[in-house]
Design a protein around this motif. Structure first.
Motif, short mmCIF file in Angstrom:
data_model
loop_
_atom_site.label_atom_id
_atom_site.label_comp_id
_atom_site.label_asym_id
_atom_site.label_seq_id
_atom_site.Cartn_x
_atom_site.Cartn_y
_atom_site.Cartn_z
N GLN A 91 0.85 -1.19 0.00
CA GLN A 91 0.00 0.00 0.00
C GLN A 91 0.89 1.24 0.00
O GLN A 91 1.44 1.61 1.04
CB GLN A 91 -0.91 0.02 1.23
CG GLN A 91 -2.03 -1.01 1.20
CD GLN A 91 -2.97 -0.85 2.38
OE1 GLN A 91 -2.82 0.02 3.23
NE2 GLN A 91 -3.96 -1.73 2.45
N ARG A 92 1.00 1.87 -1.15
CA ARG A 92 1.89 3.02 -1.26
C ARG A 92 1.41 4.22 -0.44
O ARG A 92 2.22 5.07 -0.06
CB ARG A 92 2.01 3.44 -2.73
CG ARG A 92 2.76 2.45 -3.61
CD ARG A 92 2.91 2.99 -5.01
NE ARG A 92 3.67 2.08 -5.86
CZ ARG A 92 3.95 2.32 -7.13
NH1 ARG A 92 3.54 3.45 -7.70
NH2 ARG A 92 4.64 1.45 -7.83
N ASP A 93 0.12 4.30 -0.20
CA ASP A 93 -0.42 5.46 0.51
C ASP A 93 -0.71 5.17 1.99
O ASP A 93 -1.53 5.84 2.61
CB ASP A 93 -1.70 5.95 -0.18
CG ASP A 93 -2.78 4.86 -0.22
OD1 ASP A 93 -2.44 3.69 0.06
OD2 ASP A 93 -3.94 5.19 -0.53
N HIS A 94 -0.04 4.16 2.55
CA HIS A 94 -0.24 3.80 3.96
C HIS A 94 0.42 4.87 4.83
O HIS A 94 1.64 4.97 4.92
CB HIS A 94 0.37 2.43 4.24
CG HIS A 94 -0.09 1.81 5.52
ND1 HIS A 94 0.33 2.27 6.75
CD2 HIS A 94 -0.93 0.76 5.77
CE1 HIS A 94 -0.21 1.52 7.70
NE2 HIS A 94 -0.98 0.60 7.13
N PHE A 95 -0.40 5.68 5.50
CA PHE A 95 0.10 6.85 6.23
C PHE A 95 1.10 6.49 7.32
O PHE A 95 2.19 7.07 7.41
CB PHE A 95 -1.08 7.63 6.84
CG PHE A 95 -0.65 8.69 7.81
CD1 PHE A 95 -0.07 9.87 7.34
CD2 PHE A 95 -0.79 8.52 9.18
CE1 PHE A 95 0.34 10.86 8.23
CE2 PHE A 95 -0.39 9.49 10.06
CZ PHE A 95 0.18 10.67 9.59
N MET A 149 4.45 5.43 5.98
CA MET A 149 5.21 6.59 5.48
C MET A 149 5.87 7.35 6.63
O MET A 149 7.07 7.65 6.60
CB MET A 149 4.28 7.56 4.74
CG MET A 149 3.71 7.06 3.43
SD MET A 149 2.57 8.31 2.79
CE MET A 149 1.90 7.44 1.38
N ASP A 176 5.59 12.81 2.04
CA ASP A 176 4.49 11.98 1.53
C ASP A 176 3.42 11.81 2.61
O ASP A 176 2.21 11.85 2.32
CB ASP A 176 5.01 10.60 1.11
CG ASP A 176 5.80 10.66 -0.19
OD1 ASP A 176 5.68 11.66 -0.93
OD2 ASP A 176 6.55 9.68 -0.46
N ASN A 207 1.38 14.94 2.93
CA ASN A 207 0.37 15.05 1.87
C ASN A 207 -0.89 14.28 2.22
O ASN A 207 -2.00 14.66 1.82
CB ASN A 207 0.93 14.54 0.55
CG ASN A 207 1.99 15.47 -0.03
OD1 ASN A 207 2.01 16.67 0.27
ND2 ASN A 207 2.89 14.92 -0.83
N ARG A 208 -0.73 13.19 2.97
CA ARG A 208 -1.88 12.41 3.41
C ARG A 208 -2.58 13.05 4.59
O ARG A 208 -3.80 13.08 4.67
CB ARG A 208 -1.43 10.99 3.78
CG ARG A 208 -0.99 10.14 2.62
CD ARG A 208 -2.16 9.54 1.88
NE ARG A 208 -2.92 8.63 2.74
CZ ARG A 208 -4.13 8.16 2.47
NH1 ARG A 208 -4.73 8.52 1.36
NH2 ARG A 208 -4.75 7.33 3.28
#
Length: 248
Positions: A181-185, A188, A210, A213-214
């Motif tokens: 999951q690239r957008d896993h807060f 990150m 990153d 940004n989330r």
């Protein structure tokens, strides 16, 4: 001693016993002989009967269908055990038993090894089901992936609670989560922390931005971005000063 009379006919032969009295009970020896015959047919294919495994496979005695079914059951069992160990890890984490929680998460991940190999998604683990013809269903695939993500994410949370944090391991687990999951807060943010403490400020800043940004207002992320920029600024200043001394 009585003998059996054989009566002939033009078309068939019929055996007729000489006496028509009541049936005599079987002797103990006769009963044991019949039981042995039945047992032999069920359990010992070499005596002419089919094994139960071959019969379940319906493959004429090769057992391939049985092995495939067994592999599917073994795979399902492994996935369920992984989910159960993960749940135990969550319970230990809530009770602040971080060392025990780490052990549970590792055991959950261990159950998933081999499942991947059969599915063909990775070749790094030992193939525990080398003879299996089974593949993961879509539901099983989702269960494996979500369990893996949760375990690695929870492991990083446990490691960050340690007195001496292994930031190299934190980084490794965060990157595993982000590979799914690239957008896993959280992954990150924690990857940013790990790179920061490992002295790789450029990577730290990239992951922290990153994460920002989330979650633009997360105070922890903003604080680490500030700390990272300060480190980079000091490092750049030292390099500039070192360069001047070299030139002088």
């Amino acid at each position: 001693m009585h003998s059996t009379l054989l009566r002939s006919s033009p078309t068939k032969h019929t055996f007729v016993p000489e006496h028509h009295g009541p049936l005599q009970p079987l002797s103990l020896r006769d009963m044991e002989a019949k039981q042995h015959q039945i047992k032999s047919l069920k359990s010992y294919p070499e005596t002419g009967g089919r094994s139960l495994a071959a019969a379940a496979g319906g493959d004429g005695g090769s057992g391939g269908g049985y092995r495939a079914g067994s592999a599917e059951m073994e795979m399902e069992t492994k996935i369920q055990k992984a989910i159960d160990f993960k749940a135990e890890g969550h319970r230990c984490y809530k009770e602040k038993k971080f060392r025990e929680a780490i052990g549970k998460y590792h055991r959950a991940l261990l159950q998933l090894k081999g499942v991947h190999v059969v599915d063909g998604t990775t070749g790094s683990e030992v193939n525990l089901l080398s003879q299996a013809a089974a593949k993961l269903t879509e539901e099983q695939r989702r269960a494996v992936e979500s369990t893996e993500i949760e375990c690695y994410d929870s492991l990083t949370a446990c490691l960050l609670q340690s007195e001496l944090v292994n930031y190299e391991r934190v980084k490794e687990y965060c990157l595993k989560v982000l590979s799914h999951q690239r957008d896993h807060f959280k992954a990150m943010y924690r990857a940013g922390i790990a790179f920061y403490h490992l002295g790789d400020y450029e990577c730290a800043l990239r992951y922290l931005r990153d994460a920002k940004n989330r979650e633009p207002t997360d105070t922890n992320v903003l604080r680490y971005i500030q700390l990272t920029e300060m480190k980079m600024s000091k490092s750049g200043q030292r390099e500039r000063e070192s360069g001047k001394e070299t030139q002088g």
